[in-house]
Motif scaffolding. Structure first.
Motif, PDB file in Angstrom:
ATOM      1  N   ILE A  24      -2.272  -5.938   8.237  1.00  0.00           N
ATOM      2  CA  ILE A  24      -2.849  -4.597   8.110  1.00  0.00           C
ATOM      3  C   ILE A  24      -2.812  -4.131   6.660  1.00  0.00           C
ATOM      4  O   ILE A  24      -3.750  -3.468   6.191  1.00  0.00           O
ATOM      5  N   THR A  25      -1.776  -4.510   5.938  1.00  0.00           N
ATOM      6  CA  THR A  25      -1.700  -4.121   4.522  1.00  0.00           C
ATOM      7  C   THR A  25      -2.805  -4.780   3.724  1.00  0.00           C
ATOM      8  O   THR A  25      -3.482  -4.127   2.903  1.00  0.00           O
ATOM      9  N   SER A  26      -3.042  -6.074   3.952  1.00  0.00           N
ATOM     10  CA  SER A  26      -4.132  -6.781   3.260  1.00  0.00           C
ATOM     11  C   SER A  26      -5.477  -6.175   3.610  1.00  0.00           C
ATOM     12  O   SER A  26      -6.347  -5.992   2.738  1.00  0.00           O
ATOM     13  N   LEU A  27      -5.653  -5.871   4.884  1.00  0.00           N
ATOM     14  CA  LEU A  27      -6.924  -5.308   5.344  1.00  0.00           C
ATOM     15  C   LEU A  27      -7.183  -3.951   4.706  1.00  0.00           C
ATOM     16  O   LEU A  27      -8.288  -3.675   4.214  1.00  0.00           O
ATOM     17  N   LEU A  28      -6.183  -3.091   4.703  1.00  0.00           N
ATOM     18  CA  LEU A  28      -6.362  -1.756   4.126  1.00  0.00           C
ATOM     19  C   LEU A  28      -6.529  -1.810   2.608  1.00  0.00           C
ATOM     20  O   LEU A  28      -7.293  -1.023   2.029  1.00  0.00           O
ATOM     21  N   ASP A  29      -5.844  -2.738   1.962  1.00  0.00           N
ATOM     22  CA  ASP A  29      -6.030  -2.912   0.516  1.00  0.00           C
ATOM     23  C   ASP A  29      -7.479  -3.256   0.206  1.00  0.00           C
ATOM     24  O   ASP A  29      -8.072  -2.739  -0.757  1.00  0.00           O
ATOM     25  N   ALA A  30      -8.049  -4.133   1.040  1.00  0.00           N
ATOM     26  CA  ALA A  30      -9.446  -4.534   0.839  1.00  0.00           C
ATOM     27  C   ALA A  30     -10.408  -3.380   1.074  1.00  0.00           C
ATOM     28  O   ALA A  30     -11.534  -3.380   0.551  1.00  0.00           O
ATOM     29  N   LEU A  31      -9.977  -2.398   1.844  1.00  0.00           N
ATOM     30  CA  LEU A  31     -10.814  -1.228   2.144  1.00  0.00           C
ATOM     31  C   LEU A  31     -10.558  -0.069   1.182  1.00  0.00           C
ATOM     32  O   LEU A  31     -11.118   1.013   1.340  1.00  0.00           O
ATOM     33  N   GLY A  32      -9.682  -0.288   0.197  1.00  0.00           N
ATOM     34  CA  GLY A  32      -9.384   0.765  -0.769  1.00  0.00           C
ATOM     35  C   GLY A  32      -8.304   1.724  -0.318  1.00  0.00           C
ATOM     36  O   GLY A  32      -8.255   2.873  -0.786  1.00  0.00           O
ATOM     37  N   SER A  33      -7.441   1.294   0.603  1.00  0.00           N
ATOM     38  CA  SER A  33      -6.313   2.103   1.099  1.00  0.00           C
ATOM     39  C   SER A  33      -6.755   3.492   1.570  1.00  0.00           C
ATOM     40  O   SER A  33      -6.298   4.522   1.052  1.00  0.00           O
ATOM     41  N   PRO A  34      -7.627   3.541   2.574  1.00  0.00           N
ATOM     42  CA  PRO A  34      -8.152   4.841   3.025  1.00  0.00           C
ATOM     43  C   PRO A  34      -7.075   5.777   3.552  1.00  0.00           C
ATOM     44  O   PRO A  34      -7.237   7.001   3.500  1.00  0.00           O
ATOM     45  N   GLN A  35      -5.969   5.243   4.049  1.00  0.00           N
ATOM     46  CA  GLN A  35      -4.905   6.074   4.624  1.00  0.00           C
ATOM     47  C   GLN A  35      -4.213   6.954   3.595  1.00  0.00           C
ATOM     48  O   GLN A  35      -3.464   7.871   3.953  1.00  0.00           O
ATOM     49  N   LYS A  36      -4.490   6.707   2.306  1.00  0.00           N
ATOM     50  CA  LYS A  36      -3.879   7.517   1.248  1.00  0.00           C
ATOM     51  C   LYS A  36      -4.736   8.722   0.856  1.00  0.00           C
ATOM     52  O   LYS A  36      -4.353   9.493  -0.021  1.00  0.00           O
ATOM     53  N   ALA A  37      -5.874   8.879   1.535  1.00  0.00           N
ATOM     54  CA  ALA A  37      -6.821   9.925   1.141  1.00  0.00           C
ATOM     55  C   ALA A  37      -6.541  11.274   1.788  1.00  0.00           C
ATOM     56  O   ALA A  37      -7.226  12.259   1.481  1.00  0.00           O
ATOM     57  N   TYR A  38      -5.549  11.365   2.663  1.00  0.00           N
ATOM     58  CA  TYR A  38      -5.294  12.607   3.388  1.00  0.00           C
ATOM     59  C   TYR A  38      -3.824  12.649   3.798  1.00  0.00           C
ATOM     60  O   TYR A  38      -3.104  11.647   3.761  1.00  0.00           O
ATOM     61  N   ARG A  39      -3.387  13.815   4.193  1.00  0.00           N
ATOM     62  CA  ARG A  39      -2.021  13.992   4.679  1.00  0.00           C
ATOM     63  C   ARG A  39      -1.899  13.414   6.090  1.00  0.00           C
ATOM     64  O   ARG A  39      -2.886  13.355   6.837  1.00  0.00           O
ATOM     65  N   GLU A 103     -16.085  -6.869   7.695  1.00  0.00           N
ATOM     66  CA  GLU A 103     -16.352  -7.567   6.432  1.00  0.00           C
ATOM     67  C   GLU A 103     -15.062  -7.737   5.623  1.00  0.00           C
ATOM     68  O   GLU A 103     -14.831  -8.790   5.024  1.00  0.00           O
ATOM     69  N   ALA A 104     -14.222  -6.703   5.622  1.00  0.00           N
ATOM     70  CA  ALA A 104     -12.954  -6.800   4.902  1.00  0.00           C
ATOM     71  C   ALA A 104     -12.033  -7.827   5.544  1.00  0.00           C
ATOM     72  O   ALA A 104     -11.343  -8.590   4.852  1.00  0.00           O
ATOM     73  N   SER A 105     -12.062  -7.901   6.868  1.00  0.00           N
ATOM     74  CA  SER A 105     -11.243  -8.877   7.577  1.00  0.00           C
ATOM     75  C   SER A 105     -11.683 -10.302   7.267  1.00  0.00           C
ATOM     76  O   SER A 105     -10.853 -11.190   7.071  1.00  0.00           O
ATOM     77  N   GLU A 106     -12.976 -10.525   7.203  1.00  0.00           N
ATOM     78  CA  GLU A 106     -13.487 -11.865   6.905  1.00  0.00           C
ATOM     79  C   GLU A 106     -13.113 -12.313   5.501  1.00  0.00           C
ATOM     80  O   GLU A 106     -12.999 -13.504   5.231  1.00  0.00           O
ATOM     81  N   ARG A 107     -12.869 -11.334   4.598  1.00  0.00           N
ATOM     82  CA  ARG A 107     -12.465 -11.669   3.229  1.00  0.00           C
ATOM     83  C   ARG A 107     -10.956 -11.867   3.095  1.00  0.00           C
ATOM     84  O   ARG A 107     -10.504 -12.495   2.141  1.00  0.00           O
ATOM     85  N   THR A 108     -10.189 -11.292   4.052  1.00  0.00           N
ATOM     86  CA  THR A 108      -8.739 -11.229   3.823  1.00  0.00           C
ATOM     87  C   THR A 108      -7.877 -11.892   4.885  1.00  0.00           C
ATOM     88  O   THR A 108      -7.019 -12.707   4.570  1.00  0.00           O
ATOM     89  N   CYS A 109      -8.073 -11.543   6.143  1.00  0.00           N
ATOM     90  CA  CYS A 109      -7.124 -11.995   7.169  1.00  0.00           C
ATOM     91  C   CYS A 109      -7.760 -11.987   8.548  1.00  0.00           C
ATOM     92  O   CYS A 109      -8.768 -11.326   8.779  1.00  0.00           O
TER      93      CYS A 109
END
Length: 410
Positions: A24-39, A103-109
């Motif tokens: 999940i960390t690799s996947l979110l990194d590939a997506l630009g860490s969207p979980q950091k955009a909000y509280r 698409e991010a999953s196919e690139r990462t994990c």
């Protein structure tokens, strides 16, 4: 993808459950860490997680915030898991974020279904511009795919014996896993006692987390009705839109959580409005036009409260039940048998379903009138031909089977 995104998401189910944060960390990194955009508010526990989440969602929406909410599992449609401002994500937006996650999953994990769904939720919330997101843990906590957040508050609701093959064989160990969502210096709200509370306190001491322990004795349930609950807590009276005395506990956790938000002074006056407006399916849900109640309870603690509330509001009922094979069937049967005129047992449509005869054998220890049926639909249809109120319970999948049957006949 022409609508194929959900099919891809569902295809990932064959990978099963895979605790851990690497994928999940690799996947979110590939997506630009969207979980950091909000509280965020992170919610764990064995019982009541979804109810606490929906109460928090309702309070924050009432206060004028744009709110995301991620819960699981769904009852009918996977869209239910991702909500924005109280509404399920639309198909168009869902397909778009699934495509990005794929698409991010196919690139990462090679991610699991839940990892992909979690990433879809986090990305959808970022794209929708939510102010705050309420995130429910899928299973456990420490190694759950949602545990990549920097939350403002964590909540740990009642902890019971569950998922022992993944979380451990005793309450202290399971609680330690769930306490894994706690973060250094981040306040945590809980209502646990005994071994579970000991484990949570140990983690709080280790991380320097302010810990708010709600005392159930401080919650007075004033009235339970089929469509609401009245409680008194912290010198205030609240009308809850969710029925059931146990919702008083969930409301107290939601109230304390709001008090810990950095802008709580702007939100607190909306607590009564939000609690009354909160609705959540399959929590002692009364079906209009039929003597039928649907509840997704699947734990011993949940069954304890459900049996008390059903008896208080409706009296004895005709019980229709089906459960998954990793739950404490005997413990639930012992409690729910007490409120049953007769018991109609089946097996939910799930690969994890307990055979109907296995569950029936549990109920026959405590009740003389137990009959097994091939499907939940058959059991419900038979029950509704008899005189009395019918309670359908045992799992989310049991609730799903019942609702699908209702849709077919209406």
């Amino acid at each position: 993808m022409n609508g194929g995104g959900k099919a891809w998401l569902e295809s990932l189910s064959v990978r099963g459950i895979r605790p851990g944060l690497e994928s999940i960390t690799s996947l979110l990194d590939a997506l630009g860490s969207p979980q950091k955009a909000y509280r965020t508010i992170h919610v764990a526990g064995s019982d009541g997680k979804g109810s606490v989440c929906c109460m928090l969602e309702s309070i924050l929406i009432s206060a004028g915030y744009r709110v995301g909410m991620f819960t699981s599992p769904q009852i009918i449609s996977v869209n239910e898991c991702i909500r924005i401002d109280g509404k399920d994500i639309c198909d168009e937006s869902f397909e778009r974020v699934i495509q990005e996650v794929r698409e991010a999953s196919e690139r990462t994990c090679e991610c699991t279904n839940f990892e992909a769904l979690t990433a879809c939720a986090f990305l959808a919330f970022k794209e929708a511009g939510v102010d705050i997101a309420i995130i429910e843990v899928g299973m456990g906590g420490r190694l759950d795919a949602t545990n990549v957040l920097d939350p403002e508050v964590t909540v740990i609701n009642n902890i019971g014996m569950e998922h022992t093959q993944f979380l451990g064989n005793d309450l202290h160990t399971i609680a330690s896993e769930k306490a894994g969502i706690m973060k250094p210096g981040v306040p945590c709200v809980t209502m646990n006692t005994g071994d579970a509370l000991d484990a949570i306190k140990e983690k709080a001491d280790e991380l320097g987390c302010p810990l708010v322990c709600v005392d159930p004795d401080d919650i007075d349930v004033l009235n339970c009705a089929p469509d609401h609950t009245m409680i008194r807590y912290d010198c205030s009276t609240y009308r809850l839109g969710l029925p059931g005395s146990y919702q008083g506990r969930n409301a107290a956790l939601a109230i304390e959580t709001v008090q810990l938000l950095k802008d709580s002074s702007k939100i607190k006056r909306f607590i009564p409005i939000g609690l009354e407006a909160a609705t959540w399916p399959c929590r002692m849900q009364k079906i209009d036009g039929l003597p039928l109640i649907i509840d997704a309870t699947h734990t011993v603690k949940g069954a304890e409260f459900l049996s008390q509330d059903i008896d208080r509001i409706y009296g004895k009922v005709i019980l229709v039940t089906a459960m998954l094979n990793d739950k404490d069937m005997d413990g639930v049967a012992k409690l729910l048998s007490k409120i049953a005129i007769r018991v109609l047992v089946s097996s939910p449509d799930s690969p994890r379903a307990a055979p109907a005869e296995t569950l029936a054998s549990c109920y026959r220890k405590y009740h003389d009138a137990v009959t097994a049926y091939s499907t939940v639909a058959d059991a419900v249809e038979t029950a509704l031909k008899q005189e009395g109120t019918v309670l359908v319970t045992g799992s989310f999948r049991t609730a799903e089977d019942c609702l699908k049957w209702l849709k077919r006949i209406r």
